[in-house]
Design an enzyme around this catalytic site. Structure first.
Site, PDB file in Angstrom:
ATOM      1  N   ARG A  12      -8.994  -0.927   5.463  1.00  0.00           N
ATOM      2  CA  ARG A  12      -9.469  -1.188   6.828  1.00  0.00           C
ATOM      3  C   ARG A  12      -8.353  -1.177   7.883  1.00  0.00           C
ATOM      4  O   ARG A  12      -8.637  -1.201   9.070  1.00  0.00           O
ATOM      5  CB  ARG A  12     -10.220  -2.528   6.867  1.00  0.00           C
ATOM      6  CG  ARG A  12     -11.628  -2.422   6.318  1.00  0.00           C
ATOM      7  CD  ARG A  12     -12.281  -3.780   6.207  1.00  0.00           C
ATOM      8  NE  ARG A  12     -11.744  -4.551   5.091  1.00  0.00           N
ATOM      9  CZ  ARG A  12     -11.919  -5.859   4.936  1.00  0.00           C
ATOM     10  NH1 ARG A  12     -12.584  -6.549   5.840  1.00  0.00           N
ATOM     11  NH2 ARG A  12     -11.417  -6.480   3.884  1.00  0.00           N
ATOM     12  N   TYR A  27      23.739   5.398  25.042  1.00  0.00           N
ATOM     13  CA  TYR A  27      23.327   6.314  23.987  1.00  0.00           C
ATOM     14  C   TYR A  27      23.609   7.762  24.365  1.00  0.00           C
ATOM     15  O   TYR A  27      23.212   8.233  25.432  1.00  0.00           O
ATOM     16  CB  TYR A  27      21.823   6.123  23.750  1.00  0.00           C
ATOM     17  CG  TYR A  27      21.246   6.998  22.663  1.00  0.00           C
ATOM     18  CD1 TYR A  27      21.724   6.923  21.354  1.00  0.00           C
ATOM     19  CD2 TYR A  27      20.221   7.898  22.944  1.00  0.00           C
ATOM     20  CE1 TYR A  27      21.196   7.719  20.358  1.00  0.00           C
ATOM     21  CE2 TYR A  27      19.678   8.696  21.945  1.00  0.00           C
ATOM     22  CZ  TYR A  27      20.167   8.606  20.651  1.00  0.00           C
ATOM     23  OH  TYR A  27      19.641   9.394  19.665  1.00  0.00           O
ATOM     24  N   ASN A  85     -11.617 -21.106  -1.482  1.00  0.00           N
ATOM     25  CA  ASN A  85     -10.334 -20.869  -2.146  1.00  0.00           C
ATOM     26  C   ASN A  85      -9.410 -20.140  -1.166  1.00  0.00           C
ATOM     27  O   ASN A  85      -9.693 -19.027  -0.744  1.00  0.00           O
ATOM     28  CB  ASN A  85     -10.596 -20.007  -3.385  1.00  0.00           C
ATOM     29  CG  ASN A  85      -9.313 -19.455  -3.978  1.00  0.00           C
ATOM     30  OD1 ASN A  85      -8.228 -19.999  -3.757  1.00  0.00           O
ATOM     31  ND2 ASN A  85      -9.458 -18.368  -4.738  1.00  0.00           N
ATOM     32  N   LYS A 101      -0.360  -1.916   4.029  1.00  0.00           N
ATOM     33  CA  LYS A 101      -0.797  -3.078   4.814  1.00  0.00           C
ATOM     34  C   LYS A 101       0.303  -4.118   4.998  1.00  0.00           C
ATOM     35  O   LYS A 101       0.558  -4.570   6.119  1.00  0.00           O
ATOM     36  CB  LYS A 101      -2.012  -3.714   4.145  1.00  0.00           C
ATOM     37  CG  LYS A 101      -2.453  -4.994   4.819  1.00  0.00           C
ATOM     38  CD  LYS A 101      -3.877  -5.352   4.522  1.00  0.00           C
ATOM     39  CE  LYS A 101      -4.009  -6.250   3.338  1.00  0.00           C
ATOM     40  NZ  LYS A 101      -5.386  -6.752   3.179  1.00  0.00           N
ATOM     41  N   ALA A 129       0.471  -7.943  -3.562  1.00  0.00           N
ATOM     42  CA  ALA A 129       0.575  -6.971  -2.466  1.00  0.00           C
ATOM     43  C   ALA A 129       0.255  -5.561  -2.945  1.00  0.00           C
ATOM     44  O   ALA A 129       0.769  -4.580  -2.425  1.00  0.00           O
ATOM     45  CB  ALA A 129       1.974  -7.023  -1.869  1.00  0.00           C
TER      46      ALA A 129
HETATM   47  C1  UD1 Z   1      -9.463 -13.586  -3.323  1.00  0.00           C
HETATM   48  C2  UD1 Z   1     -10.026 -14.667  -4.229  1.00  0.00           C
HETATM   49  C3  UD1 Z   1     -10.975 -15.544  -3.405  1.00  0.00           C
HETATM   50  C4  UD1 Z   1     -10.243 -16.137  -2.233  1.00  0.00           C
HETATM   51  C5  UD1 Z   1      -9.589 -15.046  -1.380  1.00  0.00           C
HETATM   52  C6  UD1 Z   1      -8.657 -15.670  -0.375  1.00  0.00           C
HETATM   53  C7  UD1 Z   1     -10.139 -13.677  -6.438  1.00  0.00           C
HETATM   54  C8  UD1 Z   1     -11.011 -13.107  -7.479  1.00  0.00           C
HETATM   55  N1  UD1 Z   1     -10.735 -14.046  -5.336  1.00  0.00           N
HETATM   56  O1  UD1 Z   1     -10.565 -12.793  -2.918  1.00  0.00           O
HETATM   57  O2  UD1 Z   1     -11.501 -16.572  -4.225  1.00  0.00           O
HETATM   58  O3  UD1 Z   1     -11.132 -16.911  -1.441  1.00  0.00           O
HETATM   59  O4  UD1 Z   1      -8.779 -14.178  -2.213  1.00  0.00           O
HETATM   60  O5  UD1 Z   1      -8.176 -14.686   0.480  1.00  0.00           O
HETATM   61  O6  UD1 Z   1      -8.952 -13.790  -6.651  1.00  0.00           O
HETATM   62  N2  UD1 Z   1      -4.522  -7.622  -5.150  1.00  0.00           N
HETATM   63  C9  UD1 Z   1      -3.626  -7.025  -6.007  1.00  0.00           C
HETATM   64  N3  UD1 Z   1      -4.089  -6.368  -7.091  1.00  0.00           N
HETATM   65  C10 UD1 Z   1      -5.414  -6.281  -7.396  1.00  0.00           C
HETATM   66  C11 UD1 Z   1      -6.335  -6.891  -6.512  1.00  0.00           C
HETATM   67  C12 UD1 Z   1      -5.858  -7.553  -5.417  1.00  0.00           C
HETATM   68  O7  UD1 Z   1      -2.421  -7.099  -5.792  1.00  0.00           O
HETATM   69  O8  UD1 Z   1      -5.760  -5.680  -8.413  1.00  0.00           O
HETATM   70  C13 UD1 Z   1      -4.014  -8.330  -3.978  1.00  0.00           C
HETATM   71  C14 UD1 Z   1      -4.529  -7.796  -2.670  1.00  0.00           C
HETATM   72  O9  UD1 Z   1      -3.626  -6.827  -2.154  1.00  0.00           O
HETATM   73  C15 UD1 Z   1      -4.565  -9.036  -1.791  1.00  0.00           C
HETATM   74  C16 UD1 Z   1      -4.814 -10.163  -2.777  1.00  0.00           C
HETATM   75  O10 UD1 Z   1      -4.494  -9.669  -4.055  1.00  0.00           O
HETATM   76  O11 UD1 Z   1      -3.319  -9.271  -1.168  1.00  0.00           O
HETATM   77  C17 UD1 Z   1      -6.244 -10.685  -2.756  1.00  0.00           C
HETATM   78  O12 UD1 Z   1      -7.103  -9.638  -3.134  1.00  0.00           O
HETATM   79  P1  UD1 Z   1      -8.481  -9.396  -2.419  1.00  0.00           P
HETATM   80  O13 UD1 Z   1      -9.131  -8.218  -3.020  1.00  0.00           O
HETATM   81  O14 UD1 Z   1      -8.324  -9.439  -0.958  1.00  0.00           O
HETATM   82  O15 UD1 Z   1      -9.272 -10.696  -2.901  1.00  0.00           O
HETATM   83  P2  UD1 Z   1     -10.485 -11.349  -2.189  1.00  0.00           P
HETATM   84  O16 UD1 Z   1     -11.704 -10.597  -2.560  1.00  0.00           O
HETATM   85  O17 UD1 Z   1     -10.210 -11.563  -0.759  1.00  0.00           O
END
Ligand code: UD1
Ligand code: MG
Length: 427
Positions: free
Chosen positions: A14, A356, A172, A21, A8
């Protein structure tokens, strides 16, 4: 026992919001709350680690206030999903069990699915299990790449994928189950040689294969469960999906919903059999509605409401934090807040419990005992008690307790000026 890691830390650009978020809400619960509850409701997990980064303080505060089995771990800067999970390594050095990894922005995940997933991981004697799903439009998800014998080879991100890999529809879902002791060393070995220059969590699949671990995918049954929130549009869509799920369950359980398209009910609300919910009703928060009640059309329950059996809450009636006993009716244009109402009470149209005081900011209670009748357009100024069987005349402002079986009325006496109009008009 299982421990969970909930990612998180991401920015959520966005959402275009000052609120982090994962603290956006669907009904009265945050996105992160849905995810932690789903994990806790499996009954298999005893501790949750929430990885925080962007606006960390606010997420930390939320977790601390609401979950005593969840800890936050700061990830700063955010170098990718693999880097995010590596933040828990110091805490789990000696933990000899399974770790499940989820995202804090997928509120529709259910505890049933997580339970099935963990059980499948155990049955397959898997070391790394990834949840996959088959999407007609897999754009932006990591693709599940399988070997010719069907075994799991790797996960390739959209930005790193070849045309051929992009055509793969198995994706995934971003949920994993790991035998921690076997996988914990992978995190110090992840590299950033990819299109995004990040530490990818998905690289643990190849690492597992190279290190002789059992690596498997488990296919998700209902794709909506991994619906991720990235924008206010997604938030509205998820609210709709959750509402449909909730209403379908209510109808299966014997509750009549006249128009599911205009009815909104928080999944934290319970409803008894044969209750009818009329169109355009909005019910938010934790409420307990009995059997045979009639709610709406255009009713608004705001949480903390208990309705016993055979209660009627009609159009333009708002109820908050109130216990209403059986066979009581509030059929039109009423506000009931911070109240305890007995059975066989009639609340006339336009009744307001004035709970209230805006000067002292204190909220006070209204008590209406069994068989009392409140005349239309009355204001009951709390704290106040209307005792058993008492009647309040229409248009009264009640500022004192009314004793049993009495009549209270504050209305100005009616004056009739015979012929007044005709005299004015000279007739
Ligand atoms: C990731 C997966 C992808 C998968 C998708 C599913 C990887 C490299 N890719 O991609 O294969 O299909 O999720 O939704 O893992 N976050 C952190 N710290 C960070 C980066 C991200 O806490 O440094 C958290 C984000 O807040 C989010 C989650 O990890 O909740 C996923 O990160 P996001 O950047 O959305 O990954 P995707 O590119 O969607
Ligand atoms: Mg994502």
């Amino acid at each position: 026992m299982v421990k969970s890691v909930i990612l998180a830390a991401g920015k959520g650009t966005r959402m275009k919001s000052e609120t982090p978020k994962v603290l956006h809400e669907i009904y009265s619960k945050t996105l992160l709350g849905y995810v932690i509850d789903a994990v806790n409701d499996t009954g298999l997990a005893d501790e949750n680690y929430v990885i925080v980064g962007h606006q960390a303080e606010r997420v930390e505060e939320f977790v601390k206030e609401n979950y005593n089995n969840a800890k936050t771990v700061l990830q700063s800067p955010q170098l990718g999903t693999g880097h995010a999970v590596s933040m828990v390594c110091p805490y789990l050095e000696n933990f000899d069990g399974e770790v499940i990894i989820l995202c804090g922005d997928t509120p529709l995940i259910t505890s049933d699915t997580l339970k099935t997933f963990i059980e499948a991981h155990r049955e397959m004697k898997s070391d790394i299990t990834v949840m996959s799903a088959v999407f007609d439009n897999p754009t932006n998800y990591g693709r599940i790449i399988r070997n010719s014998d069907g075994s799991l080879n790797s996960i390739v991100e959209e930005k790193d994928a070849t045309q051929e890999q992009k055509a793969v529809k198995e994706i995934n879902a971003g949920i994993y189950c790991l035998n921690w002791q076997k996988i914990k060393n992978a995190f110090s070995q992840l590299k950033t040689n990819n299109a995004q220059g990040e530490y990818y969590l998905t690289d643990i699949i190849e690492w597992g294969n190279k290190n002789g671990l059992s690596v498997n995918a488990h296919i998700l049954e209902r794709n909506e469960e991994i619906y991720g929130i990235n924008s206010k549009l997604n938030l509205a869509e998820a609210t709709k999906m959750l509402t449909k799920r909730t209403l379908d369950k209510f109808m299966t359980d014997g509750i009549t919903i006249i128009d599911p398209d205009s009815t909104w009910i928080d999944p934290q609300t319970e409803i008894g059999k044969d209750t009818i919910i009329y169109p355009s009703t909005y019910i938010e928060g934790v409420n307990k509605i009995g059997a045979n009640c009639k709610i709406g059309p255009f009713a608004h329950l705001r949480g903390g409401v208990t309705l016993e059996d055979d209660v009627k809450i009609g159009n333009y009636v708002e109820v908050k934090k109130a216990h209403i006993k059986s066979h009581t009716n509030a059929c039109h244009l009423t506000y009931i807040g911070d109240s305890e109402i007995g059975s066989n009470v009639n609340i006339g149209a336009g009744t307001i419990t004035a709970n209230y005081d805006p000067l002292s900011k204190v909220k006070s209670k209204t008590i209406i005992e069994d068989n009392a009748k409140i005349g239309s357009n009355s204001v009951l100024v709390a704290p106040v008690t209307i005792e058993e069987g008492a009647n309040v005349g229409a248009l009264s402002v009640i500022t004192k307790n009314i004793s049993k079986w009495s009549l209270a009325i504050t209305r100005a006496p009616l004056k009739i000026f015979e012929g007044w109009v005709s005299k004015k008009l000279g007739k």
